[in-house]
Design a protein around this motif. Structure first.
Motif, PDB file in Angstrom:
ATOM      1  N   UNK A   1      50.532  53.252  25.248  1.00  0.00           N
ATOM      2  CA  UNK A   1      49.727  54.404  25.652  1.00  0.00           C
ATOM      3  C   UNK A   1      50.652  55.547  26.055  1.00  0.00           C
ATOM      4  N   UNK A   2      50.041  56.690  26.382  1.00  0.00           N
ATOM      5  CA  UNK A   2      50.831  57.847  26.826  1.00  0.00           C
ATOM      6  C   UNK A   2      50.186  58.431  28.065  1.00  0.00           C
ATOM      7  N   UNK A   3      50.954  58.481  29.158  1.00  0.00           N
ATOM      8  CA  UNK A   3      50.490  59.145  30.373  1.00  0.00           C
ATOM      9  C   UNK A   3      50.721  60.637  30.229  1.00  0.00           C
ATOM     10  N   UNK A   4      49.653  61.390  30.334  1.00  0.00           N
ATOM     11  CA  UNK A   4      49.630  62.811  30.008  1.00  0.00           C
ATOM     12  C   UNK A   4      49.675  63.629  31.290  1.00  0.00           C
ATOM     13  N   UNK A   5      50.854  64.182  31.606  1.00  0.00           N
ATOM     14  CA  UNK A   5      50.971  65.043  32.780  1.00  0.00           C
ATOM     15  C   UNK A   5      51.205  66.470  32.322  1.00  0.00           C
ATOM     16  N   UNK A   6      50.213  67.333  32.590  1.00  0.00           N
ATOM     17  CA  UNK A   6      50.274  68.726  32.178  1.00  0.00           C
ATOM     18  C   UNK A   6      49.337  69.544  33.045  1.00  0.00           C
ATOM     19  N   UNK A   7      49.193  70.816  32.722  1.00  0.00           N
ATOM     20  CA  UNK A   7      48.317  71.720  33.461  1.00  0.00           C
ATOM     21  C   UNK A   7      47.061  72.024  32.636  1.00  0.00           C
ATOM     22  N   UNK A   8      46.031  72.553  33.267  1.00  0.00           N
ATOM     23  CA  UNK A   8      44.809  72.884  32.534  1.00  0.00           C
ATOM     24  C   UNK A   8      45.027  73.797  31.333  1.00  0.00           C
ATOM     25  N   UNK A   9      45.984  74.725  31.426  1.00  0.00           N
ATOM     26  CA  UNK A   9      46.241  75.635  30.312  1.00  0.00           C
ATOM     27  C   UNK A   9      46.726  74.911  29.059  1.00  0.00           C
ATOM     28  N   UNK A  10      47.142  73.656  29.196  1.00  0.00           N
ATOM     29  CA  UNK A  10      47.651  72.868  28.070  1.00  0.00           C
ATOM     30  C   UNK A  10      46.637  71.844  27.569  1.00  0.00           C
ATOM     31  N   UNK A  11      45.474  71.797  28.186  1.00  0.00           N
ATOM     32  CA  UNK A  11      44.529  70.720  27.878  1.00  0.00           C
ATOM     33  C   UNK A  11      43.915  70.825  26.490  1.00  0.00           C
ATOM     34  N   UNK A  12      43.624  72.021  26.028  1.00  0.00           N
ATOM     35  CA  UNK A  12      43.058  72.165  24.681  1.00  0.00           C
ATOM     36  C   UNK A  12      44.041  71.646  23.635  1.00  0.00           C
ATOM     37  N   UNK A  13      45.303  71.969  23.817  1.00  0.00           N
ATOM     38  CA  UNK A  13      46.329  71.488  22.892  1.00  0.00           C
ATOM     39  C   UNK A  13      46.436  69.966  22.954  1.00  0.00           C
ATOM     40  N   UNK A  14      46.336  69.409  24.166  1.00  0.00           N
ATOM     41  CA  UNK A  14      46.408  67.961  24.317  1.00  0.00           C
ATOM     42  C   UNK A  14      45.191  67.279  23.708  1.00  0.00           C
ATOM     43  N   UNK A  15      44.030  67.908  23.799  1.00  0.00           N
ATOM     44  CA  UNK A  15      42.831  67.343  23.181  1.00  0.00           C
ATOM     45  C   UNK A  15      42.985  67.278  21.662  1.00  0.00           C
ATOM     46  N   UNK A  16      43.602  68.296  21.092  1.00  0.00           N
ATOM     47  CA  UNK A  16      43.860  68.270  19.645  1.00  0.00           C
ATOM     48  C   UNK A  16      44.812  67.136  19.288  1.00  0.00           C
ATOM     49  N   UNK A  17      45.827  66.942  20.114  1.00  0.00           N
ATOM     50  CA  UNK A  17      46.776  65.843  19.893  1.00  0.00           C
ATOM     51  C   UNK A  17      46.056  64.498  19.968  1.00  0.00           C
ATOM     52  N   UNK A  18      45.198  64.335  20.958  1.00  0.00           N
ATOM     53  CA  UNK A  18      44.454  63.084  21.106  1.00  0.00           C
ATOM     54  C   UNK A  18      43.562  62.833  19.900  1.00  0.00           C
TER      55      UNK A  18
ATOM     56  N   UNK B   1      55.061  67.091  30.703  1.00  0.00           N
ATOM     57  CA  UNK B   1      54.874  68.202  29.765  1.00  0.00           C
ATOM     58  C   UNK B   1      54.565  69.525  30.455  1.00  0.00           C
ATOM     59  N   UNK B   2      54.501  69.542  31.788  1.00  0.00           N
ATOM     60  CA  UNK B   2      54.022  70.725  32.518  1.00  0.00           C
ATOM     61  C   UNK B   2      54.825  71.981  32.225  1.00  0.00           C
ATOM     62  N   UNK B   3      54.132  72.985  31.687  1.00  0.00           N
ATOM     63  CA  UNK B   3      54.707  74.314  31.456  1.00  0.00           C
ATOM     64  C   UNK B   3      53.801  75.332  32.134  1.00  0.00           C
ATOM     65  N   UNK B   4      54.403  76.270  32.857  1.00  0.00           N
ATOM     66  CA  UNK B   4      53.625  77.272  33.578  1.00  0.00           C
ATOM     67  C   UNK B   4      54.405  78.574  33.634  1.00  0.00           C
ATOM     68  N   UNK B   5      53.684  79.685  33.596  1.00  0.00           N
ATOM     69  CA  UNK B   5      54.340  80.998  33.630  1.00  0.00           C
ATOM     70  C   UNK B   5      55.033  81.260  34.966  1.00  0.00           C
ATOM     71  N   UNK B   6      54.515  80.652  36.039  1.00  0.00           N
ATOM     72  CA  UNK B   6      55.120  80.801  37.364  1.00  0.00           C
ATOM     73  C   UNK B   6      56.266  79.796  37.496  1.00  0.00           C
ATOM     74  N   UNK B   7      57.499  80.257  37.711  1.00  0.00           N
ATOM     75  CA  UNK B   7      58.638  79.326  37.808  1.00  0.00           C
ATOM     76  C   UNK B   7      58.451  78.236  38.853  1.00  0.00           C
ATOM     77  N   UNK B   8      57.652  78.494  39.892  1.00  0.00           N
ATOM     78  CA  UNK B   8      57.425  77.489  40.923  1.00  0.00           C
ATOM     79  C   UNK B   8      56.790  76.235  40.352  1.00  0.00           C
ATOM     80  N   UNK B   9      55.954  76.404  39.335  1.00  0.00           N
ATOM     81  CA  UNK B   9      55.204  75.279  38.775  1.00  0.00           C
ATOM     82  C   UNK B   9      55.732  74.796  37.427  1.00  0.00           C
ATOM     83  N   UNK B  10      56.732  75.453  36.914  1.00  0.00           N
ATOM     84  CA  UNK B  10      57.213  75.160  35.564  1.00  0.00           C
ATOM     85  C   UNK B  10      58.186  73.983  35.590  1.00  0.00           C
ATOM     86  N   UNK B  11      57.733  72.823  35.148  1.00  0.00           N
ATOM     87  CA  UNK B  11      58.569  71.625  35.163  1.00  0.00           C
ATOM     88  C   UNK B  11      59.627  71.639  34.060  1.00  0.00           C
TER      89      UNK B  11
END
Length: 297
Positions: free
Chosen positions: A156-173, A122-132
């Protein structure tokens, strides 16, 4: 030293297609050209040396997205091959939960006895270097609808993302308390050169840890710290254990990806040094017990 390794990748370039290895490039994760070789259970055991690997969880290795179920079929064949170390003991399979055929793919994966979960990066980042992926899947109604099907199949679901996405993932959980989520790679603390970046990671970990259905794998640290030492890993390991507790965290290797930056034995011994002051029960949980419980192996 005995371990259960809950984050390993196998691949066979002679028989299967992995687009990222067919045309390997260089990124923050390292030089994928250095990974263009077959990696099978025997290779992991060779890397392990005197580390006694009791059980292994295989996490999808970006296999051909046109046929994600074939990777699971192949892995189940490895597991069924017999012998004392017929890995993997559990399979975290690939699925695009935004795709129209997601339900059929989940059903096909779930038919294999060693399947335990799904990972979709799920990794999304403003820097293209890190944007999966360049797409906020968690905001997609179709993706969210298919995510809800995981509980039906006991996945289960393995959650691969960045810190900027964690609040959204916590809501999903929180919305899906019947779906176990496992945070991969210590939350992938990528923006580590700023105070704001550190706060985002620290606070995001705690937001996820507040959800009882979320656990964490302490792994992948070398992807952001190519010249790691025990002392450079220590604050990330201890902060993560502090957030989740020793009962909801587990060490993992991320091999062979992290092999670019150190040996298997050095990595596990570094983990052991960092938590040398923990109780015997806590060490058992971090190195073996939690992985066995969370992945049901």
């Amino acid at each position: 030293m005995q371990v259960v390794d809950p984050h390993v990748h196998f691949w066979n370039l002679d028989t299967h297609h992995y687009p990222w290895l067919a045309q390997p490039g260089v990124s923050f994760v390292g030089d994928a050209r250095a990974l263009r070789f077959n990696y099978l259970p025997a290779d992991l055991l060779h890397d392990a040396g005197d580390i006694d690997v009791l059980k292994v969880v295989h996490v999808e290795a970006n296999h051909d997205p046109a046929d994600p179920v074939e990777e699971t079929r192949w892995l189940q064949g490895l597991a069924d091959s017999g012998g004392a170390h017929a890995f993997p003991d559990a399979i975290v399979a690939a699925a695009d939960l935004s795709a129209p055929n997601a339900q059929a793919v989940l059903e096909a994966h779930a038919a294999f006895p060693n399947t335990r979960g799904i990972r979709q990066i799920l990794n999304v980042h403003a820097d293209p270097l890190y944007n999966y992926v360049g797409r906020h899947y968690m905001r997609d109604p179709a993706w969210r609808g298919h995510f809800a099907l995981l509980a039906r199949h006991g996945l289960s679901f393995d959650l691969q993302l960045y810190p900027s996405q964690m609040e959204e993932a916590a809501a999903l959980a929180s919305e899906h308390p019947d779906v176990p989520l496992i945070l991969d790679h210590t939350g992938m603390f990528v923006d580590r050169n700023s105070v704001d970046g550190y706060r985002a990671w620290r606070d995001g970990l705690r937001a996820l840890a507040a959800c009882p259905n979320v656990t964490v794998k302490i792994s992948g640290l070398a992807m952001f710290d190519h010249d790691w030492t025990i002392e450079s890993l220590r604050p990330y390991v201890l902060e993560t254990i502090d957030a989740f507790g020793a009962e909801r965290a587990m060490f993992a290797s991320n091999f062979p990806v992290d092999r670019q930056f150190g040996s298997y034995t050095d990595l596990w011994r570094a983990f052991a040094r960092i938590v040398s002051g923990a109780s015997d029960d806590e060490k058992t949980a971090l190195f073996r017990g939690n992985a066995e419980r969370i992945y049901r192996i």
